[in-house]
Every structure is written in structure tokens, then in C-alpha cells.
Write a protein that holds these residues in place. Structure first.
Motif: not given
Length: 132
Positions: A36-43, A53-64
Motif C-alpha cells: 500500500l502507498d501509505l507510511p510504512g509501506k504495509p503489505v 477476502g480476509s487479509v492480514a496487514i504486515h507493517v515492517p516499519l512497525a515490526d507488526a
């Protein structure tokens, strides 16, 4: 199902207008692997099983990794705590299989939609849920 936690869940839903229908006015489609084109580049990580359509969102910058309703740490109907599949899951076998998608993610926090966050790796969470 235990009566106390179930009544608490329904009471909370009523207080938060859970019975009022709100219609979606705008939709942006996302898919597995999208960044995603958002801060932290969530995947986006596809997590089929709980619901379509269930998803998880990995945010490497937040380590979460935010797992939404794919997992929970507090079952809303029984009050049971600890890592577990979320209730109201469409396909429990597929939901458990989806845990493999989380296991390889580098993160120190796993954040469910319901219950307390886990400060551990997604691989450890996957293992604990499977032990059940």
C-alpha cells in the motif's frame, strides 16, 4: 458458549450501534502481496478461511502484523483467552492453513481484531494456535 461473555458481547454491540446498518460508500480493492502507498509501506497478506477476502496487514516499519479477525486472543462468546482461531469462521481448516502465511513474516507484534496483542513472532503464534 458461556452466557456471561455472550451477553457482554451483545451488550457491547448494542451500545456501539452494532445493529444499525452502515453502507460502504467507497471500495478500494487489494490483493495478496500488494504494497500500500501509505507510511510504512504495509503489505497485504491473504488469509482465507475466516471470511471471503480476509487479509492480514504486515507493517515492517512497525515490526507488526495486524491479523484482524483471522485470530483472536479473547473469544467473544466463551471469554477464553490466549491465541486461538476467531469465532464465526467460514472455513476453519482453511483458516488454520492460512497461519502458514503468517509464520514467515518478520515481526515482533501480532495484533488481533479482538483481544490483547501478542509480543512474539508470527511463527510462534501459529504454533501456539495449532496446539490449541
Amino acid at each position: 458458549m458461556r452466557l456471561g461473555p455472550t451477553l457482554g458481547f451483545f451488550g457491547y454491540s448494542l451500545r456501539k450501534n452494532g445493529l444499525r446498518t452502515r453502507y460502504v460508500s467507497e471500495v478500494t480493492e487489494i490483493g495478496d502481496g500488494d504494497v500500500l502507498d501509505l507510511p510504512g509501506k504495509p503489505v497485504i497478506v491473504g488469509m482465507p478461511g475466516h471470511s471471503p477476502g480476509s487479509v492480514a496487514i504486515h507493517v515492517p516499519l512497525a515490526d507488526a502484523v495486524f491479523v484482524g479477525d483471522a485470530l483472536t486472543t479473547r473469544h467473544v462468546l466463551t471469554g477464553r483467552t490466549g491465541p486461538q482461531p476467531a469465532p464465526f469462521t467460514d472455513d476453519p481448516a482453511e483458516a488454520l492453513s492460512s497461519l502458514d502465511r503468517l509464520a514467515g513474516l518478520p515481526a515482533s507484534w501480532v495484533l488481533p481484531g479482538h483481544g490483547a496483542p501478542w509480543r512474539t513472532s508470527p511463527a510462534q503464534v501459529s504454533e501456539e494456535v495449532r496446539k490449541g
